[in-house]
Design a protein around this motif. Structure first.
Motif, mmCIF file in Angstrom:
data_model
loop_
_atom_site.group_PDB
_atom_site.id
_atom_site.type_symbol
_atom_site.label_atom_id
_atom_site.label_comp_id
_atom_site.label_asym_id
_atom_site.label_seq_id
_atom_site.Cartn_x
_atom_site.Cartn_y
_atom_site.Cartn_z
ATOM 1 N N ILE A 14 0.840 -1.203 0.000
ATOM 2 C CA ILE A 14 0.000 0.000 0.000
ATOM 3 C C ILE A 14 0.871 1.248 0.000
ATOM 4 N N ARG A 15 1.903 1.261 0.827
ATOM 5 C CA ARG A 15 2.805 2.423 0.874
ATOM 6 C C ARG A 15 3.493 2.650 -0.462
ATOM 7 N N GLU A 16 3.976 1.581 -1.060
ATOM 8 C CA GLU A 16 4.675 1.704 -2.338
ATOM 9 C C GLU A 16 3.748 2.242 -3.417
ATOM 10 N N ALA A 36 -6.843 2.708 -3.945
ATOM 11 C CA ALA A 36 -7.438 1.386 -4.152
ATOM 12 C C ALA A 36 -7.459 1.027 -5.630
ATOM 13 N N ALA A 37 -7.803 2.001 -6.468
ATOM 14 C CA ALA A 37 -7.822 1.757 -7.910
ATOM 15 C C ALA A 37 -6.425 1.421 -8.420
ATOM 16 N N GLU A 38 -5.428 2.111 -7.884
ATOM 17 C CA GLU A 38 -4.036 1.845 -8.261
ATOM 18 C C GLU A 38 -3.646 0.406 -7.941
ATOM 19 N N LEU A 39 -4.183 -0.103 -6.851
ATOM 20 C CA LEU A 39 -3.869 -1.458 -6.399
ATOM 21 C C LEU A 39 -4.815 -2.507 -6.967
ATOM 22 N N ILE A 60 4.662 6.515 5.198
ATOM 23 C CA ILE A 60 5.574 6.838 4.101
ATOM 24 C C ILE A 60 6.642 7.808 4.584
ATOM 25 N N ALA A 61 6.206 8.819 5.342
ATOM 26 C CA ALA A 61 7.156 9.805 5.873
ATOM 27 C C ALA A 61 8.210 9.137 6.740
ATOM 28 N N GLY A 62 7.785 8.209 7.579
ATOM 29 C CA GLY A 62 8.733 7.499 8.427
ATOM 30 C C GLY A 62 9.738 6.704 7.620
ATOM 31 N N GLY A 63 9.280 6.094 6.533
ATOM 32 C CA GLY A 63 10.178 5.318 5.684
ATOM 33 C C GLY A 63 11.206 6.183 4.989
#
Length: 213
Positions: A14-16, A36-39, A60-63
């Motif tokens: 999801i993050r990617e 969701a559509a992207e996935l 995402i920010a943490g990553g």
């Protein structure tokens, strides 16, 4: 048992996908529906892993911030530590310019941000900087990095020489900038960082009871 047609969701996937969407379309375009559509799944499937869009963004920010290295403050002088941190910070952010605006909101309660802020502030104070100066240096470095990663100066010019030649005589070479954008952006950041730390060194040298540089 037949394998599912849609790969199973995970927080990492999801993050990617969210970061891919942000990199491509911009931060404002991200929504749980579009993600969701992207996935290739229903939006309801995302909420099993993340309760809100902000939860996705914080992860995402943490990553991204986990790639920033402040370790040089532990073993070198303050200037080397600051320079190393700034370069590492830029390297982590420059890959995702559309996400920088979200990171610019401040450290908040994010663990990675607070860990870096603590390391930078502690390293500067330990080197002899007054706490107030250390706070401002950390903030100013952050402003420098953010400004250097939110967009490319060189890619803002078009390739057509006539756009500049007739009306802007001092920009007669501007049409060549896009071809060397990465080089110019990187070297411009280094110029700003050097000028900044040169100025700080003069200020540091004038401090009373300072530690050796």
């Amino acid at each position: 048992m037949a394998r599912p047609k849609v790969p199973l969701l995970s927080r990492e996937r999801i993050r990617e996908a969210a970061l891919t969407l942000i990199d491509r379309d911009g931060l404002a375009e991200l929504s749980m529906r579009k993600l969701a559509a992207e996935l290739g799944v229903q939006a309801a499937s995302l909420y099993t892993h993340y309760p809100t869009k902000d939860a996705v963004l914080d992860d995402i920010a943490g990553g991204i911030m986990s790639r920033v290295d402040t370790s040089a403050f532990e073993s070198t002088d303050w200037r080397t530590g600051l320079t190393s941190w700034a370069r590492s910070y830029r390297e982590a952010l420059v890959r995702h310019p559309n996400f920088v605006a979200y990171l610019a909101a401040g450290p908040g309660t994010r663990e990675e941000n607070l860990r870096h802020a603590d390391a930078v502030h502690g390293g500067l104070v330990a080197a002899g900087w007054p706490p107030r100066d250390a706070t401002m240096i950390g903030a100013a470095t952050r402003y420098l990095v953010m400004g250097a990663t939110m967009g490319s100066f060189s890619r803002g010019f078009v390739d057509d020489i006539q756009v500049y030649r007739d009306r802007y005589p001092h920009l007669e070479q501007a049409h060549l900038l896009r071809a060397k954008a990465d080089e110019i952006d990187s070297e411009s950041f280094e110029l700003a960082l050097t000028a900044f730390t040169d100025g700080l060194q003069l200020r540091y040298n004038a401090l009373p009871h300072r530690h050796p540089a």
